[in-house]
Design a protein around this motif. Structure first.
Motif, mmCIF file in Angstrom:
data_model
loop_
_atom_site.group_PDB
_atom_site.id
_atom_site.type_symbol
_atom_site.label_atom_id
_atom_site.label_comp_id
_atom_site.label_asym_id
_atom_site.label_seq_id
_atom_site.Cartn_x
_atom_site.Cartn_y
_atom_site.Cartn_z
ATOM 1 N N LEU A 370 0.832 -1.194 0.000
ATOM 2 C CA LEU A 370 0.000 0.000 0.000
ATOM 3 C C LEU A 370 0.874 1.254 0.000
ATOM 4 O O LEU A 370 1.924 1.295 0.651
ATOM 5 N N ARG A 372 0.223 4.054 1.390
ATOM 6 C CA ARG A 372 0.271 4.686 2.715
ATOM 7 C C ARG A 372 1.337 4.034 3.582
ATOM 8 O O ARG A 372 1.947 4.691 4.435
ATOM 9 N N SER A 403 -4.320 11.465 8.306
ATOM 10 C CA SER A 403 -4.585 12.081 7.001
ATOM 11 C C SER A 403 -3.942 11.288 5.863
ATOM 12 O O SER A 403 -4.418 11.334 4.725
ATOM 13 N N GLY A 405 -3.798 7.958 5.585
ATOM 14 C CA GLY A 405 -4.734 6.915 5.203
ATOM 15 C C GLY A 405 -5.969 7.477 4.533
ATOM 16 O O GLY A 405 -6.535 6.850 3.621
ATOM 17 N N ALA A 406 -6.393 8.666 4.954
ATOM 18 C CA ALA A 406 -7.590 9.254 4.359
ATOM 19 C C ALA A 406 -7.352 9.648 2.911
ATOM 20 O O ALA A 406 -8.253 9.551 2.067
ATOM 21 N N GLN A 409 -5.878 6.016 1.105
ATOM 22 C CA GLN A 409 -6.861 4.930 1.266
ATOM 23 C C GLN A 409 -6.207 3.571 0.994
ATOM 24 O O GLN A 409 -5.184 3.256 1.591
ATOM 25 N N GLU A 410 -6.777 2.764 0.073
ATOM 26 C CA GLU A 410 -6.259 1.431 -0.193
ATOM 27 C C GLU A 410 -5.475 1.356 -1.507
ATOM 28 O O GLU A 410 -5.316 0.277 -2.075
ATOM 29 N N ARG A 411 -5.029 2.484 -1.978
ATOM 30 C CA ARG A 411 -4.275 2.474 -3.232
ATOM 31 C C ARG A 411 -2.965 1.706 -3.040
ATOM 32 O O ARG A 411 -2.256 1.911 -2.046
#
Length: 429
Positions: A370, A372, A403, A405-406, A409-411
């Protein structure tokens, strides 16, 4: 127009000379070249006699040992009248070393002392070239052995053959004719410069434990060789011919002057290595300090870029990415690249599949890596002390961490490599 071009060329040359002077002064102070040149003087004094003794023993077996005195006289030529005296003392000292009666242990000790000088020189050049890992023990033994044993034989054999050819009747008749006589005279003047340039070029191409291209090594060798010759002339005029040293230091003046010339010679050699490095990697010139320090934002961007390149090569089935190829692709010095790769490796995002060439590939499938996690790995690298802060600040810290993760996200990495990822929203500055 021609006058304008000449003016522009002159300004460009002046700017290049100013930049080179600034870089040399930075390496001299920040890079510690002045202290490394001093250490090489000390090592040279310890290793010179053993090195010459080993080379002298090998050359004697090939019958070309008489050439070594002429070479020493040429190297010490800036000492003027003291050159022959210092050369005779060195040769006498070497002659008194009886290698045959030292025994196996004594010869190994003598050989190690000679090799230590080459190890010290390699360490200095590795510092210039930002190479942290020296040669392996096997490579040190094989490379240094070839330099100490084969190099002098080839050099002095070539000098001996050249000297013997000029004494033949055919060559003497050719020299008596024009323009062969003038060409021979000019060749005799140019040959010392050519040999010195070739020696400097060989050192720059061979000694660093990293691939060095021939063109930068040759340019560095030409510049260093010419500067060495010019410095020798200036040194002879202003230092050796000065009566102040003899008046102050008396009998020690010869030793002092010889050590000063040895220091200047090592310094010129190292500065030539600096020039070779910057010619091969000109993007280092754009940084204000010797070791560039990236901001946190630049580190995050560099981390994503490195993972993108490594992941793309992995998905396309191409050759694995090496540290050098990654640095050249993104036009970035390899110190920050190596630091980011070490961070990503420590957090389990990339793995090294070849420790010698530093070859990298993703540690997991690109679907599971991921974006993130990449950013968080970079932000969390290093010491993380428990900061004493108020509750409101702690809440702000948590909000900032969240922020990431927001936004991401799941990219994952595969989406980034496949160019399917949408543009990230921009935040106002």
């Amino acid at each position: 127009m021609a006058h304008l071009n000449f003016t522009e060329q002159r300004q460009a040359a002046a700017a290049g000379l100013k930049l080179l002077l600034r870089i040399s002064l930075r390496e001299f102070n920040e890079g510690g070249l002045k202290f490394r040149a001093m250490s090489l003087v000390y090592t040279s004094l310890l290793a010179l006699a053993p090195l010459l003794a080993v080379s002298f023993s090998i050359l004697k077996a090939f019958g070309v040992h008489n050439q070594i005195q002429a070479l020493l006289t040429e190297l010490l030529a800036p000492l003027r009248g003291n050159a022959q005296e210092v050369t005779d003392k060195i040769i006498t000292f070497v002659d008194n070393i009886q290698v045959g009666v030292l025994g196996f242990v004594g010869f190994l000790t003598l050989f190690y002392t000679a090799v230590s000088l080459l190890e010290q020189v390699e360490e200095c050049f590795n510092h210039i070239w930002r190479v942290a890992k020296p040669r392996s023990l096997y490579r040190r033994f094989s490379d240094y052995l070839s330099v100490i044993m084969i190099g002098p034989v080839l050099l002095f054999s070539g000098l001996g053959i050249a000297a013997s050819m000029t004494s033949t009747a055919l060559v003497q008749r050719l020299i008596a004719l024009e323009p062969f006589g003038t060409v021979y005279y000019l060749a005799g003047l140019i040959l010392p410069y050519v040999l010195m340039i070739a020696a400097f070029t060989f050192v720059y191409a061979f000694i660093p434990n990293t691939p060095v291209k021939l063109r930068p090594a040759l340019i560095g060798g030409v510049c260093a060789g010419l500067v060495w010759k010019a410095t020798g002339f200036i040194f002879a005029v202003f230092i050796v011919d000065s009566a102040q040293y003899s008046a102050i230091y008396s009998g020690f003046a010869v030793i002092l002057v010889a050590m000063i010339w040895l220091y200047l010679s090592w310094l010129i050699l190292l500065l030539g290595g600096v020039m070779t490095f910057y010619i091969q990697f000109p993007h280092y010139l754009s940084y204000a300090s010797r070791s560039p320090r990236l901001s946190i934002r630049s580190q995050e961007q560099l981390g994503l870029l490195l993972m993108h390149l490594i992941g793309r090569q992995y998905l396309q089935g191409g050759a694995a990415c090496t540290l050098q190829s990654l640095s050249e692709t993104i036009n970035m010095p390899w110190e920050p690249v190596a630091a980011l790769l070490a961070c990503l490796q420590q957090h389990g995002l990339v793995v090294v599949i070849d420790g010698d060439t530093k070859t990298y590939r993703p540690a997991h499938d690109t679907d599971t890596i991921l974006l993130r996690d990449i950013i968080r790995a970079i932000r969390s690298d290093g010491d993380q002390p428990a900061l004493q802060a108020t509750d409101s600040l702690q809440a702000l810290f948590s909000e900032l961490d969240g922020s990431i993760g927001a936004v991401l996200q799941e990219r994952n990495l595969r989406e980034l490599v496949s160019a399917k990822i949408a543009a990230l929203p921009t935040t106002p500055t």
